[in-house]
Design an enzyme around this catalytic site. Structure first.
Site, mmCIF file in Angstrom:
data_model
loop_
_atom_site.group_PDB
_atom_site.id
_atom_site.type_symbol
_atom_site.label_atom_id
_atom_site.label_comp_id
_atom_site.label_asym_id
_atom_site.label_seq_id
_atom_site.Cartn_x
_atom_site.Cartn_y
_atom_site.Cartn_z
ATOM 1 N N LYS A 1 0.817 -1.219 0.000
ATOM 2 C CA LYS A 1 0.000 0.000 0.000
ATOM 3 C C LYS A 1 0.848 1.266 0.000
ATOM 4 C CE LYS A 1 -2.469 -0.882 3.662
ATOM 5 N NZ LYS A 1 -1.895 -2.226 3.964
ATOM 6 N N ARG B 1 -9.605 2.677 9.091
ATOM 7 C CA ARG B 1 -9.170 1.307 9.388
ATOM 8 C C ARG B 1 -10.306 0.441 9.923
ATOM 9 N NH1 ARG B 1 -7.446 -0.237 14.549
ATOM 10 N NH2 ARG B 1 -5.807 -1.531 13.619
ATOM 11 N N ARG C 1 11.449 -10.957 4.922
ATOM 12 C CA ARG C 1 12.246 -9.734 4.971
ATOM 13 C C ARG C 1 13.405 -9.869 5.947
ATOM 14 N NH1 ARG C 1 7.584 -5.193 4.834
ATOM 15 N NH2 ARG C 1 7.330 -5.851 6.998
ATOM 16 N N ARG D 1 13.086 -8.890 11.895
ATOM 17 C CA ARG D 1 12.426 -8.175 12.975
ATOM 18 C C ARG D 1 11.369 -9.064 13.621
ATOM 19 N NH1 ARG D 1 10.091 -2.622 10.812
ATOM 20 N NH2 ARG D 1 8.725 -4.168 9.865
ATOM 21 N N ARG E 1 -1.471 -10.190 12.638
ATOM 22 C CA ARG E 1 -1.810 -8.919 11.991
ATOM 23 C C ARG E 1 -2.883 -9.126 10.933
ATOM 24 N NH1 ARG E 1 3.778 -6.712 9.940
ATOM 25 N NH2 ARG E 1 2.441 -5.114 8.988
#
Length: 221
Positions: free
Chosen positions: A13, A88, A127, A161, A172
């Protein structure tokens, strides 16, 4: 044009918002930027948000809505904006409609970036960040370093992370499905939603989005 951009974590996004806002000559308004700006400037809303955040609590909808309203009333947003991360949830979507209605305005489109859940997990969980310079980002599949676990630029150690672990990503996604995804149905009822597959190169996804916007507003025509 007045656009809302939605999609799950890892859909790209932020990247798409920046390109679309530039192409349409409208400001990119993200929730993260709103919070950072208000807190750094010491606004009343920023102080309220910081107090909730420092206490480990969620910032109430009315504070977030207030920040968004103030930002949308700035001069550069007079001819439109692209909202990223706001609204949201349905309550925030209803508040946004009320704000626009007071000014006899309305949204032109809601772009829904669609990515399969397994792809989201693969994108985020893969990542790796340079411990010496957090700006250097790699991926175990899509952007591998020359030497595994070592930053090409500075030789720093690459690490995952905690927020990028598969378990955290799936949590999430659960929050997204529960809180944010319902706004897609809310806006579908208004005929505003254009669903865009985000399974492509960045420029291809941008082109798909621009095509979907054609005819929905003067600037996209």
């Amino acid at each position: 044009m007045r656009i809302v951009l939605v999609g799950p974590p890892g859909a790209g996004k932020g990247t798409q918002a920046a390109f679309l806002a530039q192409n349409l000559s409208i400001p990119h308004i993200s929730t993260g930027d709103l919070f950072r700006a208000n807190i750094s400037q010491g606004t009343e809303l920023g102080k309220q948000a910081k107090a909730y955040m420092d206490a480990g609590n969620l910032v109430p909808d009315e504070v977030t809505v207030g920040m968004a309203k103030d930002r949308m009333e700035q001069a550069d947003a007079e001819n439109g904006f692209l909202l990223d991360g706001f609204p949201r949830n349905v309550a925030q979507a209803e508040a946004l409609d009320a704000i626009l209605e007071q000014k006899s305005l309305k949204l032109d489109a809601v772009l829904d970036l669609e990515v399969p859940e397994d792809e989201v997990v693969k994108r985020i969980a893969g990542r790796r960040i340079c411990r010496s310079n957090g700006a250097h980002v790699y991926h175990v599949v899509y952007n591998q370093p020359e030497t595994e676990g070592v930053c090409d630029v500075c030789g720093g150690e690459l690490y995952q992370r905690e927020d990028d672990s598969e378990e955290t990503v799936r949590k999430r996604l659960e929050v997204y499905h529960t809180e944010t995804e319902p706004i897609i149905d809310y806006y579908k009822a208004q005929g505003l939603v254009a669903t865009i597959s985000a399974l492509a190169k960045v420029d291809e996804v941008t082109e798909r989005a621009m095509r979907a916007l054609q005819g929905r507003g003067d600037q996209a025509a």
